[in-house]
Design a protein around this motif. Sequence first.
Motif, PDB file in Angstrom:
ATOM      1  N   GLU A 133     -13.653  -5.212 -28.758  1.00 54.99           N
ATOM      2  CA  GLU A 133     -15.009  -4.931 -27.339  1.00 54.99           C
ATOM      3  C   GLU A 133     -13.986  -4.321 -26.454  1.00 54.99           C
ATOM      4  OE1 GLU A 133     -17.932  -8.492 -28.204  1.00 54.99           O
ATOM      5  OE2 GLU A 133     -16.119  -9.213 -27.984  1.00 54.99           O
ATOM      6  N   MET A 134     -14.196  -3.167 -25.746  1.00 54.88           N
ATOM      7  CA  MET A 134     -13.936  -2.903 -24.310  1.00 54.88           C
ATOM      8  C   MET A 134     -14.588  -4.021 -23.245  1.00 54.88           C
ATOM      9  SD  MET A 134     -12.687  -0.341 -25.755  1.00 54.88           S
ATOM     10  CE  MET A 134     -12.422   0.021 -27.460  1.00 54.88           C
ATOM     11  N   THR A 135     -13.329  -3.929 -22.626  1.00 56.62           N
ATOM     12  CA  THR A 135     -13.700  -4.990 -21.309  1.00 56.62           C
ATOM     13  C   THR A 135     -14.407  -3.795 -20.393  1.00 56.62           C
ATOM     14  OG1 THR A 135     -11.120  -4.439 -20.199  1.00 56.62           O
ATOM     15  CG2 THR A 135     -12.232  -6.240 -21.656  1.00 56.62           C
ATOM     16  N   ALA A 136     -14.483  -3.902 -18.964  1.00 54.31           N
ATOM     17  CA  ALA A 136     -14.977  -3.454 -18.140  1.00 54.31           C
ATOM     18  C   ALA A 136     -14.044  -2.453 -17.756  1.00 54.31           C
ATOM     19  CB  ALA A 136     -15.438  -4.854 -16.866  1.00 54.31           C
ATOM     20  N   ARG A 139     -14.056   0.785 -20.404  1.00 54.96           N
ATOM     21  CA  ARG A 139     -15.124   1.104 -20.300  1.00 54.96           C
ATOM     22  C   ARG A 139     -14.477   2.363 -19.713  1.00 54.96           C
ATOM     23  NH1 ARG A 139     -17.759  -0.085 -23.907  1.00 54.96           N
ATOM     24  NH2 ARG A 139     -18.687  -2.687 -24.582  1.00 54.96           N
ATOM     25  N   GLU A 140     -13.232   1.975 -18.282  1.00 57.05           N
ATOM     26  CA  GLU A 140     -13.212   2.816 -16.800  1.00 57.05           C
ATOM     27  C   GLU A 140     -11.835   3.373 -17.287  1.00 57.05           C
ATOM     28  OE1 GLU A 140     -13.549   1.490 -13.190  1.00 57.05           O
ATOM     29  OE2 GLU A 140     -15.969   0.794 -14.173  1.00 57.05           O
ATOM     30  N   THR A 144      -9.154   4.459 -23.021  1.00 57.02           N
ATOM     31  CA  THR A 144     -10.221   3.844 -24.062  1.00 57.02           C
ATOM     32  C   THR A 144     -11.730   4.227 -23.295  1.00 57.02           C
ATOM     33  OG1 THR A 144      -9.991   1.605 -22.217  1.00 57.02           O
ATOM     34  CG2 THR A 144      -9.379   1.783 -24.963  1.00 57.02           C
ATOM     35  N   VAL A 145     -11.324   4.664 -22.038  1.00 56.75           N
ATOM     36  CA  VAL A 145     -13.230   5.310 -21.945  1.00 56.75           C
ATOM     37  C   VAL A 145     -13.743   6.349 -23.418  1.00 56.75           C
ATOM     38  CG1 VAL A 145     -12.486   7.715 -21.012  1.00 56.75           C
ATOM     39  CG2 VAL A 145     -13.969   6.579 -19.669  1.00 56.75           C
ATOM     40  N   GLU A 148     -16.564   3.078 -27.865  1.00 59.81           N
ATOM     41  CA  GLU A 148     -17.126   2.007 -28.064  1.00 59.81           C
ATOM     42  C   GLU A 148     -16.468   0.625 -28.567  1.00 59.81           C
ATOM     43  OE1 GLU A 148     -20.039   1.938 -26.659  1.00 59.81           O
ATOM     44  OE2 GLU A 148     -20.207   4.053 -25.258  1.00 59.81           O
ATOM     45  N   ASP A 149     -17.224  -0.105 -28.694  1.00 59.81           N
ATOM     46  CA  ASP A 149     -16.731  -1.080 -29.558  1.00 59.81           C
ATOM     47  C   ASP A 149     -16.889  -0.788 -30.671  1.00 59.81           C
ATOM     48  OD1 ASP A 149     -17.054  -2.729 -26.926  1.00 59.81           O
ATOM     49  OD2 ASP A 149     -18.550  -3.854 -27.944  1.00 59.81           O
ATOM     50  N   ALA A 169      -9.384  -4.145 -24.395  1.00 59.10           N
ATOM     51  CA  ALA A 169     -10.194  -4.221 -25.215  1.00 59.10           C
ATOM     52  C   ALA A 169      -9.692  -6.046 -25.592  1.00 59.10           C
ATOM     53  CB  ALA A 169     -10.023  -3.373 -26.372  1.00 59.10           C
ATOM     54  N   SER A 216     -10.660   5.435 -33.761  1.00 58.46           N
ATOM     55  CA  SER A 216     -11.105   5.019 -32.696  1.00 58.46           C
ATOM     56  C   SER A 216      -9.981   4.180 -32.585  1.00 58.46           C
ATOM     57  CB  SER A 216     -11.925   3.183 -32.416  1.00 58.46           C
ATOM     58  OG  SER A 216     -13.438   3.784 -32.248  1.00 58.46           O
TER      59      SER A 216
END
Length: 235
Positions: A133-136, A139-140, A144-145, A148-149, A169, A216
């Motif tokens: 799962e990506m963290t906040a 996601r930026e 990893t931008v 998705e998870d 993540a 991924s």
Amino acid sequence: MTLKALVVRGGWEGHQPVKATDMFIPFLERAGYEVRVEGSPEVYGDAGAMAATDLVLQCVTMSQITSEQVAGLRAAVEAGTGFTGWHGGIVDSYRASSDYLQLVGGQFATHPGKEPCERQGGQEDNYLPHTVEMTALGREHPITVGVEDFDLVTEQYWVLHDDLSDVLATTTHPVQPWHPWHRPITSPAIWTRQWGAGRVVVTTPGHSLDVLEHPSVRTVIERGILWASRTASAS
């Protein structure tokens, strides 16, 4: 200017260090790197070679490293050499070296297994369905931008870690009746780490070649290679 990458591989053969790293050498070459391959961390003790290296890609599970070799690696990263890898090739390396563990920022602790009655004695006993799962921040972040998870069925690493790392993540280990812990444990799965002028990138998925081929996982590793590599400000 030609960039120089050092691929260091070896250790436990279960992680197929030669075949696994061979998957990424063409990517390095296409990205403009001159690639040197070594079968042990002995090269870390060569200050001249390390100073000329822009990126170290390591896949060495367990094995041994001397104090001089780990000092050389730490000095090179502090001076700007990037350091990256996946799974046991970076977070289950050189278990006896606390200086190495501090540099990487995470130590493999375990990979929980299936219910005991389902185990048959092979590596597959530890293959569990889980989500990365990506963290906040993830996601930026450039690594990893846009990723998705994603779900995997493979070893789910539980790592011991500290607060110097920037976690991109995570993965969560659930509570099971046959395990001794009593609440879900969230563990970092992908992280970066600034060490002096150098960048460290760790991706914990990567137990087998099929996992490394997951779109991924491969995207994160390849982006991590480029992001970790020596930057102009570290030259």
